[in-house]
Design a protein around this motif. Structure first.
Motif, PDB file in Angstrom:
ATOM      1  N   ARG A  57      -1.970  -3.091  -0.173  1.00  0.00           N
ATOM      2  CA  ARG A  57      -2.327  -1.810   0.446  1.00  0.00           C
ATOM      3  C   ARG A  57      -3.231  -2.030   1.654  1.00  0.00           C
ATOM      4  O   ARG A  57      -3.056  -1.385   2.698  1.00  0.00           O
ATOM      5  N   PHE A  58      -4.181  -2.940   1.551  1.00  0.00           N
ATOM      6  CA  PHE A  58      -5.087  -3.205   2.664  1.00  0.00           C
ATOM      7  C   PHE A  58      -4.321  -3.792   3.841  1.00  0.00           C
ATOM      8  O   PHE A  58      -4.534  -3.394   4.995  1.00  0.00           O
ATOM      9  N   SER A  59      -3.420  -4.728   3.559  1.00  0.00           N
ATOM     10  CA  SER A  59      -2.634  -5.370   4.630  1.00  0.00           C
ATOM     11  C   SER A  59      -1.776  -4.360   5.366  1.00  0.00           C
ATOM     12  O   SER A  59      -1.640  -4.419   6.594  1.00  0.00           O
ATOM     13  N   GLU A  60      -1.195  -3.424   4.623  1.00  0.00           N
ATOM     14  CA  GLU A  60      -0.335  -2.408   5.238  1.00  0.00           C
ATOM     15  C   GLU A  60      -1.137  -1.449   6.106  1.00  0.00           C
ATOM     16  O   GLU A  60      -0.639  -0.945   7.121  1.00  0.00           O
ATOM     17  N   GLY A  61      -2.378  -1.185   5.706  1.00  0.00           N
ATOM     18  CA  GLY A  61      -3.168  -0.177   6.413  1.00  0.00           C
ATOM     19  C   GLY A  61      -4.121  -0.709   7.462  1.00  0.00           C
ATOM     20  O   GLY A  61      -4.635   0.055   8.284  1.00  0.00           O
ATOM     21  N   TYR A  62      -4.340  -2.035   7.457  1.00  0.00           N
ATOM     22  CA  TYR A  62      -5.369  -2.572   8.346  1.00  0.00           C
ATOM     23  C   TYR A  62      -4.894  -2.698   9.790  1.00  0.00           C
ATOM     24  O   TYR A  62      -3.772  -3.102  10.077  1.00  0.00           O
ATOM     25  N   SER A  63      -5.791  -2.355  10.686  1.00  0.00           N
ATOM     26  CA  SER A  63      -5.594  -2.542  12.119  1.00  0.00           C
ATOM     27  C   SER A  63      -6.934  -2.881  12.739  1.00  0.00           C
ATOM     28  O   SER A  63      -7.975  -2.376  12.288  1.00  0.00           O
ATOM     29  N   ILE A  76     -11.184   2.274  -0.133  1.00  0.00           N
ATOM     30  CA  ILE A  76     -11.054   3.235  -1.223  1.00  0.00           C
ATOM     31  C   ILE A  76      -9.585   3.423  -1.606  1.00  0.00           C
ATOM     32  O   ILE A  76      -9.230   3.427  -2.797  1.00  0.00           O
ATOM     33  N   SER A  77      -8.723   3.565  -0.613  1.00  0.00           N
ATOM     34  CA  SER A  77      -7.303   3.786  -0.910  1.00  0.00           C
ATOM     35  C   SER A  77      -6.669   2.548  -1.538  1.00  0.00           C
ATOM     36  O   SER A  77      -5.735   2.663  -2.340  1.00  0.00           O
ATOM     37  N   SER A  78      -7.180   1.366  -1.204  1.00  0.00           N
ATOM     38  CA  SER A  78      -6.663   0.133  -1.812  1.00  0.00           C
ATOM     39  C   SER A  78      -7.020   0.062  -3.286  1.00  0.00           C
ATOM     40  O   SER A  78      -6.208  -0.359  -4.120  1.00  0.00           O
ATOM     41  N   VAL A  79      -8.236   0.482  -3.630  1.00  0.00           N
ATOM     42  CA  VAL A  79      -8.626   0.559  -5.046  1.00  0.00           C
ATOM     43  C   VAL A  79      -7.787   1.616  -5.756  1.00  0.00           C
ATOM     44  O   VAL A  79      -7.313   1.397  -6.883  1.00  0.00           O
ATOM     45  N   SER A  80      -7.578   2.745  -5.109  1.00  0.00           N
ATOM     46  CA  SER A  80      -6.797   3.826  -5.715  1.00  0.00           C
ATOM     47  C   SER A  80      -5.356   3.404  -5.965  1.00  0.00           C
ATOM     48  O   SER A  80      -4.758   3.767  -6.990  1.00  0.00           O
ATOM     49  N   ALA A  81      -4.787   2.631  -5.035  1.00  0.00           N
ATOM     50  CA  ALA A  81      -3.422   2.127  -5.222  1.00  0.00           C
ATOM     51  C   ALA A  81      -3.353   1.213  -6.441  1.00  0.00           C
ATOM     52  O   ALA A  81      -2.427   1.303  -7.254  1.00  0.00           O
ATOM     53  N   ALA A  82      -4.347   0.350  -6.586  1.00  0.00           N
ATOM     54  CA  ALA A  82      -4.409  -0.535  -7.756  1.00  0.00           C
ATOM     55  C   ALA A  82      -4.548   0.286  -9.033  1.00  0.00           C
ATOM     56  O   ALA A  82      -3.922  -0.006 -10.057  1.00  0.00           O
ATOM     57  N   ASN A  83      -5.371   1.325  -8.965  1.00  0.00           N
ATOM     58  CA  ASN A  83      -5.580   2.184 -10.130  1.00  0.00           C
ATOM     59  C   ASN A  83      -4.275   2.833 -10.584  1.00  0.00           C
ATOM     60  O   ASN A  83      -3.959   2.854 -11.780  1.00  0.00           O
ATOM     61  N   SER A  84      -3.507   3.341  -9.635  1.00  0.00           N
ATOM     62  CA  SER A  84      -2.251   4.025  -9.960  1.00  0.00           C
ATOM     63  C   SER A  84      -1.248   3.084 -10.618  1.00  0.00           C
ATOM     64  O   SER A  84      -0.586   3.459 -11.595  1.00  0.00           O
ATOM     65  N   VAL A  85      -1.144   1.868 -10.093  1.00  0.00           N
ATOM     66  CA  VAL A  85      -0.193   0.901 -10.637  1.00  0.00           C
ATOM     67  C   VAL A  85      -0.555   0.533 -12.077  1.00  0.00           C
ATOM     68  O   VAL A  85       0.300   0.490 -12.968  1.00  0.00           O
ATOM     69  N   ILE A  86      -1.828   0.268 -12.321  1.00  0.00           N
ATOM     70  CA  ILE A  86      -2.262  -0.137 -13.663  1.00  0.00           C
ATOM     71  C   ILE A  86      -2.160   1.038 -14.637  1.00  0.00           C
ATOM     72  O   ILE A  86      -1.696   0.883 -15.774  1.00  0.00           O
TER      73      ILE A  86
END
Length: 241
Positions: A57-63, A76-86
């Motif tokens: 998620r971080f790689s996709e969003g980072y600029s 925050i969104s990277s943690v949230s993405a991990a949360n959703s998957v788990i």
């Protein structure tokens, strides 16, 4: 910018449920430590899923054009993405019920460090005069201390010191703490699981850091935890930049 990291199963556990990953983003560094929980192999799976999903998620969003608030929101969104998957994984298979993980992450640039935290894995600043904890532990003992119900000394030895009140993947959504540290010259950080911070004092950890060279710091910290009984998996990252 340089980093070193390592993890060890410890002396009492049958499996290492910690996970760690560090990578360069240009001249910057992203480091993540996760300490999984759950029966069977669920804890290990949770920490691994969290690390992989966070980095994706971080790689996709980072600029490089992201400002301070943009990087903080991406953490925050990277943690949230991990949360959703788990969270989803745990509900698709009863064997994964209760799976979850801590997560502490640091994105370090030439003039700022962005830190995100859920659980009781920690981030410290390594200063000339000691260690300074950046993150707040999300466990029962820390909550009781915050409420003024126990002393700091009681918190350190409380029976519910390792009982989390917040973790990645346990609930549908997760609240993530974030911290932004700015500096003009340099910064040194330590990220670790509670296999280190839960059994070794800040003074003991700092003594090791101050006595060994950068390249040997992580191995020496892991050995410190093992010398103290190695009752948990232990993971550490040091970043200097």
């Amino acid at each position: 910018m340089r980093f070193r990291f390592g993890t060890d199963i410890g002396l009492k556990r049958d499996e290492n449920q910690d996970a760690v990953r560090c990578e360069y983003f240009g001249h910057n560094v992203l480091a993540v430590v996760c300490d999984g929980m759950g029966g069977e192999r669920a804890g290990k799976e949770a920490s691994t899923l969290a690390i992989n999903e966070f980095f994706q998620r971080f790689s996709e969003g980072y600029s490089e054009t992201l400002d301070e608030d943009g990087i903080r929101m991406l953490m925050i969104s990277s943690v949230s993405a991990a949360n959703s998957v788990i969270y989803t994984k745990a509900r698709l298979d009863f064997k994964n019920f209760g799976m979850g993980t801590t997560c502490v992450a640091a994105f370090v640039t030439s003039d700022a460090a962005y830190i995100a935290n859920v659980g009781d894995s920690r981030a410290y600043v390594i200063a000339d005069d000691g260690l300074y904890q950046v993150t707040t532990d999300h466990n029962v003992a820390a909550l009781l201390y915050e409420r003024g119900e126990i002393t700091e000394e009681e918190m350190e030895n409380h029976p519910q010191k390792h009982m989390l009140i917040r973790a990645v993947g346990v609930d549908k959504t997760v609240l993530t703490d974030t911290f932004t540290l700015t500096y003009e010259d340099k910064i040194e950080l330590l990220l670790c699981s509670d296999g280190l911070s839960g059994y070794c004092s800040d003074d003991e950890i700092y003594k090791v850091i101050s006595e060994v060279g950068f390249d040997n710091t992580v191995d020496s910290l892991i050995q410190l935890a093992l010398d103290k009984g190695g009752r948990d998996n232990v993971t550490a990252v040091v970043i200097s930049g």
